[in-house]
Design a protein around this motif. Structure first.
Motif, PDB file in Angstrom:
ATOM      1  N   UNK A  23      64.589  67.003 -18.457  1.00 31.62           N
ATOM      2  CA  UNK A  23      63.770  66.557 -17.329  1.00 31.62           C
ATOM      3  C   UNK A  23      64.326  67.096 -16.017  1.00 31.62           C
ATOM      4  N   UNK A  24      65.642  67.061 -15.843  1.00 35.77           N
ATOM      5  CA  UNK A  24      66.272  67.617 -14.640  1.00 35.77           C
ATOM      6  C   UNK A  24      65.920  69.090 -14.483  1.00 35.77           C
ATOM      7  N   UNK A  25      65.978  69.791 -15.580  1.00 33.51           N
ATOM      8  CA  UNK A  25      65.663  71.221 -15.588  1.00 33.51           C
ATOM      9  C   UNK A  25      64.207  71.461 -15.197  1.00 33.51           C
ATOM     10  N   UNK A  26      63.311  70.662 -15.762  1.00 34.42           N
ATOM     11  CA  UNK A  26      61.884  70.796 -15.456  1.00 34.42           C
ATOM     12  C   UNK A  26      61.617  70.484 -13.987  1.00 34.42           C
ATOM     13  N   UNK A  27      62.171  69.380 -13.513  1.00 33.99           N
ATOM     14  CA  UNK A  27      61.966  69.011 -12.109  1.00 33.99           C
ATOM     15  C   UNK A  27      62.502  70.089 -11.179  1.00 33.99           C
ATOM     16  N   UNK A  28      63.664  70.627 -11.488  1.00 33.18           N
ATOM     17  CA  UNK A  28      64.275  71.646 -10.633  1.00 33.18           C
ATOM     18  C   UNK A  28      63.452  72.925 -10.607  1.00 33.18           C
ATOM     19  N   UNK A  29      62.939  73.327 -11.763  1.00 33.03           N
ATOM     20  CA  UNK A  29      62.167  74.570 -11.788  1.00 33.03           C
ATOM     21  C   UNK A  29      60.774  74.397 -11.213  1.00 33.03           C
ATOM     22  N   UNK A  92      54.295  68.942 -17.996  1.00 31.63           N
ATOM     23  CA  UNK A  92      53.300  68.853 -16.939  1.00 31.63           C
ATOM     24  C   UNK A  92      53.749  67.838 -15.896  1.00 31.63           C
ATOM     25  N   UNK A  93      54.722  68.225 -15.088  1.00 31.22           N
ATOM     26  CA  UNK A  93      55.234  67.348 -14.040  1.00 31.22           C
ATOM     27  C   UNK A  93      54.339  67.472 -12.817  1.00 31.22           C
ATOM     28  N   UNK A  94      53.806  66.373 -12.364  1.00 34.06           N
ATOM     29  CA  UNK A  94      52.941  66.411 -11.192  1.00 34.06           C
ATOM     30  C   UNK A  94      53.790  66.502  -9.934  1.00 34.06           C
ATOM     31  N   UNK A  95      53.418  67.411  -9.068  1.00 37.61           N
ATOM     32  CA  UNK A  95      54.201  67.631  -7.858  1.00 37.61           C
ATOM     33  C   UNK A  95      53.557  67.011  -6.638  1.00 37.61           C
ATOM     34  N   UNK A  96      52.406  66.413  -6.793  1.00 38.38           N
ATOM     35  CA  UNK A  96      51.740  65.809  -5.641  1.00 38.38           C
ATOM     36  C   UNK A  96      51.934  64.308  -5.665  1.00 38.38           C
ATOM     37  N   UNK A  97      51.844  63.708  -4.502  1.00 36.78           N
ATOM     38  CA  UNK A  97      51.941  62.264  -4.431  1.00 36.78           C
ATOM     39  C   UNK A  97      52.561  61.838  -3.122  1.00 36.78           C
ATOM     40  N   UNK A  98      52.266  60.625  -2.740  1.00 37.23           N
ATOM     41  CA  UNK A  98      52.731  60.106  -1.453  1.00 37.23           C
ATOM     42  C   UNK A  98      54.219  59.779  -1.456  1.00 37.23           C
ATOM     43  N   UNK A  99      54.817  59.633  -2.610  1.00 40.19           N
ATOM     44  CA  UNK A  99      56.200  59.188  -2.670  1.00 40.19           C
ATOM     45  C   UNK A  99      57.221  60.308  -2.581  1.00 40.19           C
ATOM     46  N   UNK A 100      56.777  61.528  -2.712  1.00 37.10           N
ATOM     47  CA  UNK A 100      57.674  62.652  -2.537  1.00 37.10           C
ATOM     48  C   UNK A 100      58.528  62.943  -3.766  1.00 37.10           C
ATOM     49  N   UNK A 101      59.303  63.974  -3.643  1.00 41.95           N
ATOM     50  CA  UNK A 101      60.139  64.466  -4.728  1.00 41.95           C
ATOM     51  C   UNK A 101      61.190  63.433  -5.143  1.00 41.95           C
ATOM     52  N   UNK A 102      61.808  62.763  -4.177  1.00 47.94           N
ATOM     53  CA  UNK A 102      62.837  61.767  -4.491  1.00 47.94           C
ATOM     54  C   UNK A 102      62.271  60.654  -5.365  1.00 47.94           C
ATOM     55  N   UNK A 103      61.167  60.067  -4.944  1.00 41.34           N
ATOM     56  CA  UNK A 103      60.584  58.944  -5.686  1.00 41.34           C
ATOM     57  C   UNK A 103      60.092  59.395  -7.058  1.00 41.34           C
ATOM     58  N   UNK A 104      59.474  60.558  -7.118  1.00 44.92           N
ATOM     59  CA  UNK A 104      59.009  61.084  -8.400  1.00 44.92           C
ATOM     60  C   UNK A 104      60.178  61.249  -9.359  1.00 44.92           C
ATOM     61  N   UNK A 105      61.264  61.832  -8.858  1.00 43.35           N
ATOM     62  CA  UNK A 105      62.447  62.032  -9.693  1.00 43.35           C
ATOM     63  C   UNK A 105      63.047  60.697 -10.113  1.00 43.35           C
ATOM     64  N   UNK A 106      63.236  59.779  -9.169  1.00 45.63           N
ATOM     65  CA  UNK A 106      63.867  58.494  -9.481  1.00 45.63           C
ATOM     66  C   UNK A 106      63.071  57.729 -10.535  1.00 45.63           C
ATOM     67  N   UNK A 107      61.777  57.671 -10.379  1.00 48.99           N
ATOM     68  CA  UNK A 107      60.951  56.904 -11.316  1.00 48.99           C
ATOM     69  C   UNK A 107      60.912  57.576 -12.687  1.00 48.99           C
ATOM     70  N   UNK A 108      60.657  58.882 -12.727  1.00 53.09           N
ATOM     71  CA  UNK A 108      60.560  59.550 -14.023  1.00 53.09           C
ATOM     72  C   UNK A 108      61.905  59.571 -14.741  1.00 53.09           C
ATOM     73  N   UNK A 109      62.984  59.760 -13.999  1.00 53.67           N
ATOM     74  CA  UNK A 109      64.308  59.789 -14.625  1.00 53.67           C
ATOM     75  C   UNK A 109      64.691  58.400 -15.138  1.00 53.67           C
ATOM     76  N   UNK A 110      64.426  57.359 -14.362  1.00 59.29           N
ATOM     77  CA  UNK A 110      64.728  55.991 -14.782  1.00 59.29           C
ATOM     78  C   UNK A 110      63.983  55.675 -16.078  1.00 59.29           C
ATOM     79  N   UNK A 111      62.702  56.000 -16.129  1.00 56.56           N
ATOM     80  CA  UNK A 111      61.900  55.711 -17.317  1.00 56.56           C
ATOM     81  C   UNK A 111      62.352  56.545 -18.517  1.00 56.56           C
ATOM     82  N   UNK A 112      62.697  57.805 -18.275  1.00 56.59           N
ATOM     83  CA  UNK A 112      63.157  58.670 -19.368  1.00 56.59           C
ATOM     84  C   UNK A 112      64.481  58.181 -19.945  1.00 56.59           C
TER      85      UNK A 112
END
Length: 187
Positions: A23-29, A92-112
């Motif tokens: 997931x880290x790799x996907x988010x980074x790329x 298929x990581x969604x890059x749009x959203x009001x919460x930004x990259x930090x929130x997207x990463x925190x939520x997806x990583x926590x759940x994963x």
């Protein structure tokens, strides 16, 4: 100090080739914003492992040291087998959203990380060592030791080391840890 060092090493090895590293790799790329991605991983890991360690420490008070030794030893052996099973993530990581990259990463990583082998290790280590702060700090550091370079060197990492080799080495390390723990050795 043992709780911190063993927690750090155990989780760092367990994270190699894990779905959260993927997931880290996907988010980074995909997102190409390393600082908020790393910050999101840190916050998610800290909160996730704090909860797991709290449960582990509570459970550790309910069982004998011998049961804990067998539980930890068998956990290491299970993680050795688990390390050999490839993780699959939806790319298929969604890059749009009001919460930004930090929130997207925190939520997806926590759940994963929920029910992941590194979370289970955190729980087992907290049960064994009864040192919540040392185990949480160690498991969080172990995750960051693996995921920071993954995020920073995502493009190059895919070419350097085949993931299959990483899985085999991690499995071997966990198998040895499991056998030593079950034999009554110090881990």
């Amino acid at each position: 100090m043992d709780a911190f060092l063993i927690s750090t090493a155990s989780v760092a090895v367990g994270e190699l080739g894990d779905k959260t590293q993927l997931l880290s790799l996907i988010l980074a790329t995909r997102l190409r914003r390393p600082v908020p991605i790393i910050a999101g991983i840190f916050v998610a890991t800290l909160l996730n492992h704090l909860g797991a360690c709290w449960v582990g420490q509570w459970a550790g008070k309910l069982v004998t040291p011998q049961v804990l030794r067998w539980t930890l030893g068998l956990s290491f052996l299970a993680v050795a087998v688990w390390a050999l099973i490839p993780d699959k993530m939806d790319e298929d990581v969604k890059t749009r959203g009001a919460y930004g990259v930090f929130a997207l990463t925190a939520v997806t990583f926590f759940l994963a990380e929920m029910g992941d082998k590194t979370q289970i290790l955190a729980l087992a280590l907290a049960a064994k060592y009864h040192d919540l702060i040392a185990v949480v700090a160690g498991t969080t550091l172990g995750m960051m030791i693996v995921n920071i370079p993954t995020v920073l060197f995502a493009e190059r990492a895919m070419r350097w080391v085949p993931i299959k080799v990483v899985r085999i080495v991690a499995a071997a390390i966990y198998a040895v840890l499991g056998i030593v723990t079950l034999a009554g050795g110090r881990t």
